[in-house]
Enzyme design. Structure first.
Site, PDB file in Angstrom:
ATOM      1  N   SER A  61       0.354  -1.008   0.091  1.00 15.02           N
ATOM      2  CA  SER A  61      -0.118  -0.361  -0.340  1.00 15.02           C
ATOM      3  C   SER A  61       0.994   1.158   0.153  1.00 15.02           C
ATOM      4  O   SER A  61       1.650   1.445   0.248  1.00 15.02           O
ATOM      5  CB  SER A  61      -0.730  -0.130   1.276  1.00 15.02           C
ATOM      6  OG  SER A  61      -1.833  -1.410   1.277  1.00 15.02           O
TER       7      SER A  61
HETATM    8  N1  SAM Z   1      -0.427  -4.475   4.633  1.00 11.22           N
HETATM    9  C1  SAM Z   1       0.576  -4.595   3.105  1.00 11.22           C
HETATM   10  C2  SAM Z   1       1.950  -4.712   2.794  1.00 11.22           C
HETATM   11  O1  SAM Z   1       2.420  -3.693   3.878  1.00 11.22           O
HETATM   12  O2  SAM Z   1       2.320  -5.186   2.062  1.00 11.22           O
HETATM   13  C3  SAM Z   1      -0.092  -4.621   1.357  1.00 11.22           C
HETATM   14  C4  SAM Z   1      -1.522  -6.041   2.260  1.00 11.22           C
HETATM   15  S1  SAM Z   1      -2.053  -6.037   0.389  1.00 11.22           S
HETATM   16  C5  SAM Z   1      -2.927  -4.158  -0.477  1.00 11.22           C
HETATM   17  C6  SAM Z   1      -3.487  -6.894   0.256  1.00 11.22           C
HETATM   18  C7  SAM Z   1      -3.350  -8.276   0.832  1.00 11.22           C
HETATM   19  O3  SAM Z   1      -4.180  -9.155   1.182  1.00 11.22           O
HETATM   20  C8  SAM Z   1      -2.315  -9.761   0.009  1.00 11.22           C
HETATM   21  O4  SAM Z   1      -1.380 -10.240  -0.385  1.00 11.22           O
HETATM   22  C9  SAM Z   1      -3.401 -10.252  -0.268  1.00 11.22           C
HETATM   23  O5  SAM Z   1      -3.523 -11.979  -0.715  1.00 11.22           O
HETATM   24  C10 SAM Z   1      -4.507 -10.723   0.771  1.00 11.22           C
HETATM   25  N2  SAM Z   1      -5.304 -11.265   1.275  1.00 11.22           N
HETATM   26  C11 SAM Z   1      -6.691 -10.974   0.381  1.00 11.22           C
HETATM   27  N3  SAM Z   1      -7.607 -11.677   1.109  1.00 11.22           N
HETATM   28  C12 SAM Z   1      -7.069 -12.107   2.097  1.00 11.22           C
HETATM   29  C13 SAM Z   1      -7.439 -13.165   2.763  1.00 11.22           C
HETATM   30  N4  SAM Z   1      -8.831 -13.701   2.804  1.00 11.22           N
HETATM   31  N5  SAM Z   1      -6.805 -13.932   3.184  1.00 11.22           N
HETATM   32  C14 SAM Z   1      -5.648 -13.244   4.067  1.00 11.22           C
HETATM   33  N6  SAM Z   1      -5.337 -12.403   2.685  1.00 11.22           N
HETATM   34  C15 SAM Z   1      -5.635 -11.853   2.281  1.00 11.22           C
END
Ligand code: SAM
Length: 211
Positions: A61
């Site tokens: 993000s």
């Molecule tokens: N905060 C993270 C960073 O600093 O890099 C960025 C996160 S990214 C915007 C969102 C993440 O949520 C992705 O890696 C995606 O695979 C994960 N995601 C989506 N649905 C999910 C779920 N049900 N359980 C775990 N992870 C999930």
């Protein structure tokens, strides 16, 4: 590339100038080396004012959004946190600087493994990474003082509400596929109190109680 200089500029121009006030949050942003969480071929853009691709169609993000979500959690240092969506592990590192322990769930194994490796290399001992569907929460470690969801859904996954402590805080982007509202939920005696913070755009929360 002088990453330290770029990081200082990022904190001053993107974090402080935009109104982030929590001194502990600001200190963590000065400290955590964001470029170490970004794929090598785009590392030079690590401190830019935008999200970046980290592989598997996912993103790290925008720095300001990470800071805002962290500030919304109102961390004092003794909290047990559940993070849904480890991604690169950058937000996880920021949370680890500011709390007692972080349990972070990522559904994509390759991302979880990369994040785990860098967090271990950096010496974080208060972080545990899990592979799985974060919309189910982590019953064996519940309840949590804070829950942060870094992917967007149209509803609040019920297990996460159950696993939030009384007086606990959850931060989650809620809405449709193309835009959402960053929302703070507080679990009070009288029920869940909702506060809308600002518009945002996140990748979808995929899972049993996902988008
Ligand atoms: N905060 C993270 C960073 O600093 O890099 C960025 C996160 S990214 C915007 C969102 C993440 O949520 C992705 O890696 C995606 O695979 C994960 N995601 C989506 N649905 C999910 C779920 N049900 N359980 C775990 N992870 C999930």
């Amino acid at each position: 590339m002088d990453y330290e200089k770029l990081r200082k500029k990022m904190v001053e121009e993107q974090i402080i100038a935009r109104g982030i006030k929590d001194k502990r949050v600001i200190k963590a942003f000065y400290k955590v080396e964001r470029h170490l969480f970004v794929p090598l071929h785009i590392r030079e853009s690590s401190y830019g004012d935008f999200p970046l691709p980290i592989g598997e169609g996912q993103t790290i993000s925008q720095p300001y959004m990470v800071a805002l979500m962290t500030e919304c959690l109102r961390l004092k240092g003794d909290e047990k946190i559940l993070e849904i969506g480890t991604g690169s592990g950058y937000q996880t590192a920021i949370l680890a600087e500011l709390s007692k322990e972080v349990h972070s769930i990522e559904r994509i194994e390759t991302l979880a493994n990369k994040a785990k490796q860098i967090l271990e290399e950096l010496g974080y001992k208060n972080v545990k990474i899990y592979v799985g569907d974060g919309t189910l929460g982590l019953p064996k470690e519940a309840p949590f003082d804070r829950i942060i969801v870094t992917a967007a859904g149209s509803l609040i996954p019920p297990p996460l509400i159950d696993q939030l402590k009384k007086e606990g805080i959850m931060v989650i982007p809620l809405g449709g596929a193309f835009s959402q509202v960053l929302t703070i939920l507080e679990k009070k005696e009288e029920g869940i109190v909702k506060e809308e913070v600002c518009g945002c755009v996140f990748v979808p929360l995929v899972g049993k109680y996902g988008a």
